[in-house]
Design an enzyme around this catalytic site. Sequence first.
Site, PDB file in Angstrom:
ATOM      1  N   SER A 182       0.831  -1.295   0.067  1.00  0.00           N
ATOM      2  CA  SER A 182       0.098  -0.005  -0.043  1.00  0.00           C
ATOM      3  C   SER A 182       0.921   1.162  -0.202  1.00  0.00           C
ATOM      4  CB  SER A 182      -1.017   0.041   1.291  1.00  0.00           C
ATOM      5  OG  SER A 182      -2.049   0.995   1.213  1.00  0.00           O
ATOM      6  N   ASP A 389      -8.783  -3.421  -5.736  1.00  0.00           N
ATOM      7  CA  ASP A 389      -8.802  -4.196  -4.580  1.00  0.00           C
ATOM      8  C   ASP A 389      -9.738  -3.820  -3.333  1.00  0.00           C
ATOM      9  OD1 ASP A 389      -7.535  -1.901  -3.205  1.00  0.00           O
ATOM     10  OD2 ASP A 389      -5.508  -2.866  -3.558  1.00  0.00           O
ATOM     11  N   HIS A 414      -7.515  -5.390  -0.334  1.00  0.00           N
ATOM     12  CA  HIS A 414      -6.500  -4.400  -0.115  1.00  0.00           C
ATOM     13  C   HIS A 414      -5.567  -5.070   0.748  1.00  0.00           C
ATOM     14  CE1 HIS A 414      -3.871  -0.810  -0.504  1.00  0.00           C
ATOM     15  NE2 HIS A 414      -4.139  -0.675   0.811  1.00  0.00           N
TER      16      HIS A 414
END
Length: 536
Positions: A182, A389, A414
């Site tokens: 991320s 995601d 995610h």
Amino acid sequence: MAMLLEDIVRSVELWLRLIKKPQPYVDPNLDPVLLVPGIAGSILKAVDKENGDKEERVWIRILAADYTCRTKLWSRFDPQTGRSVTLDPKRNIVVPEDRYGLHAIDVLDPDMIIGRDCVYYFHDMIVEMIKWGFQEGKTLFGFGYDFRQSNRLPETLERLAKKLESVYQASGGKKINIISHSMGGLLVKCFMSLHSDIFEKYVKNWIAIAAPFRGAPGYVTSTFLNGMSFVEGWEQNFFISKWSMHQLLIECPSIYELMACPHFHWQHLPVLEIWREKQDSDENSQIILESYSPEESIQIFKDALSSNTVNYDGEDIPLPFNLDILKWADETQKVLSHAKVPPGVKFYNIYGISLETPHTVCYGSAEVPVADLPELQFCEPKYICVDGDGTVPAESAKADGLNAEARVGVPGEHRGILSDHHLFRIVKHWLKADSDPFYNPINDYVILPTAFEVERHKESGLQFTSLKEEWEIISEEQDDHDNMVNRKPFVSSICISQAGDYQSSPAEACATVTVHPQSEGKQHVELNAVSVSVDA
């Protein structure tokens, strides 16, 4: 339904001896790995400035979470230093370094017992990598950081430089594989842009997972106006409220750096939509839907948050949309745009797909329009979604702007993607982990996954999911050319079903496995499966 397909895949893999559980051991030939988390992915502690031994975990915790966030984590941005400074003058926020940095990014609330998996971060990946032969402190390390801060904050980048040097030394002078998740991808990219010499000296490979290279528009827009929740489900009732998170993040440069990249050519431009009631020249009322581009949305944020305040220690503190942070974030975008992968370093990109991901955000409706912009903080947003995601659009995650060795889409959520066994296969292959269970040293063959596809759709109250997976068995066994002409593929089928109960819907899955004859040392195996369940 998903569990039935998972059962089928695992059964076929077991038959292929793909998931034979290896005995725990340490592989001295592995290159070191440094794990870098994303936003909210590091344990943070508040340390008393006068008594350094007195510390308290402030992120993450379930018990007294909201109170602790408001008293220990709320902060104000200092434009002179680029730091978000905690409102509590008696404490500093630090990241624990236990277990060579892994403790801070493993289980974010170690005290939590029931529902603990909701606070897992790199936990499953750490467990998996230890099975592959990695060892904490020798070939496996973590880098936690204060995620409130900018991804180019000099203090954070200096810590990362020291971490790379220490990992390099601890592993005996081996270059490092960085695995980021991320927003950690933006941190690594900023470091690579500003300290390319250090990056080239210590880094061998960089694997970015679910990185919002061009922003996370829908996620950030609703965060600015409504806040966000780190956990979902029943645990959310014991966690930090969305309002408290909103007041925390409005002063965090990291959130501003996740806004939609203004110079990126989006396939579908992310916009902010608001149903408004307007008066025409004849003072007649009419309801219209207004749309604002990412640049135009800034004025909406300013107006909507113009009267936003918090009360801290009896004092009302204004927290409007921060233009100083926005200016800082614009400079960060320039730093990111200039990043290049140094010679000798390989970059890989894994991005999440197959989930509806907020992209355009809409407030109000034709029946209930928004009267005043400050009301947006109390409105429930609706989303127009794209593939991704669930947090980062695939379009953003793929657009790294770098020279990549490979870009691979993996179906997954995610944060949940960090527990995905298909992602583990890909990472293991790129890390060249010799303990890979796809390799059978006794029979001297390797089984490699070569394709994976999954599709879902709903029709007439039913949910249909189709899956296709392929493997290649590579061995040194010599082909019998005289018999190859007469060989035919071996085909086998399997069906399993699940009776519905109060917790789940009835479902059925069927699969066909096709094993093709060996040719030139390779044997192709195909799995085609489909499942049907009642859409709950």
